[in-house]
Scaffold this active site. Sequence first.
Site, PDB file in Angstrom:
ATOM      1  N   CYS A  45       0.829  -1.215   0.000  1.00  0.00           N
ATOM      2  CA  CYS A  45       0.000   0.000   0.000  1.00  0.00           C
ATOM      3  C   CYS A  45       0.864   1.266   0.000  1.00  0.00           C
ATOM      4  CB  CYS A  45      -0.906   0.001   1.229  1.00  0.00           C
ATOM      5  SG  CYS A  45      -1.864   1.530   1.373  1.00  0.00           S
ATOM      6  N   TYR A 183      -4.681   5.632  -9.504  1.00  0.00           N
ATOM      7  CA  TYR A 183      -5.880   4.858  -9.132  1.00  0.00           C
ATOM      8  C   TYR A 183      -7.068   5.286  -9.985  1.00  0.00           C
ATOM      9  CZ  TYR A 183      -3.761   2.531  -5.127  1.00  0.00           C
ATOM     10  OH  TYR A 183      -2.982   1.729  -4.339  1.00  0.00           O
TER      11      TYR A 183
END
Length: 339
Positions: A45, A183
């Site tokens: 992450c 993203y």
Amino acid sequence: MRANEVPTEEIRRDPAAFADRVTADGRLDRRAEAGRYRLVVNRACPWAHRVVITRRLMGLERAVSLAVTDPRQEIIGGEPHWVFTEETGSPGGLDPVLGIHALREAYLARDPGYTGGVSVPGLVDVESGHLVSNDYDRLALDMATEWGGLVRDGAPDLYPEPLREEIDAVGAEVYRDLNNGVYRAGFAPDQEHYDAAVGAVFDRLDALEERLSGQRYLVGDTVTMADVRLFPTLVRFDPVYHGHFKCNVRKLSEYPALWAYARDLFQTPGFGDTVEFDHIRVHYYWVHTGINPTRVVARGPDPRGWLAPHDRAALGGTPFGTGTAPGPVPAGERVPAPA
Ligand SMILES: N[C@@H](CCC(=O)N[C@@H](CS)C(=O)NCC(=O)O)C(=O)O
């Protein structure tokens, strides 16, 4: 939208569910004390990665312990959840300190009625098992500026007062177009959203290429929070954003200055020694079944390129200013070197 669903609308980010402030003097919500908190992350992450890098640069490893979840989230109640597993070093599938299997247990310990999303990074109070904060931005900034006496001797000033405005301004553009922009491209629900997002990604990379052609670091002459913000996105670019998120106009390795800048940081203690490429590739390709239903994990690129000379010292500047580099990574937190 959940990570395992086909995108139907533009990705949306919710504000942090819990955002208690931790400071050395306890003047806000909680006091920073050695051994009181555990930082739950996943090595894949990028948002968690910023806190991991900051913790290491500031030498907070002894004060705040680290718990690493499996890059493959487990489906619990239909949703992917961060969990501890034998395969990634947690005996019996439980975190040895918190005694939990899924990070959501710490959210529920804090608020038994909680129904929102569960994300890493999460700072957990060891004694109560309560989640303290999942506000990655504030966690990193507070570790850089507010943990006072707990930071190591020689810790750098990652957020110098006179440069804060510029660090924040650069950081806002990097967040919008890159950290979050990749993203938006990867989870675009249609061509139009993809085109807009991917355009912004490469416009920003082009601008950074120019900026970093003449200076070693993003802001000032030393590593700052601006670099800590950009690096996690750059290090994931060729392994996952280029293919999996379709950000393939160019590779990072096709930008001479940016690629050398990223290698320079990678080879600086506190950056590359926190990167686990296998976790990155496995997490993105395996978990996002909405955009990669076969779960086939792409193999490349060869990570040894990160160790090539960067020749950036000639631009001046020094990574830690009047401070020093962090010492070796503590046992139990080491990641494999690129091989
Ligand atoms: N909580 C922040 C950033 C942290 C974040 O998005 N972490 C991701 C992993 S990279 C996560 O845990 N997402 C929840 C999930 O994957 O189920 C946000 O939503 O903007």
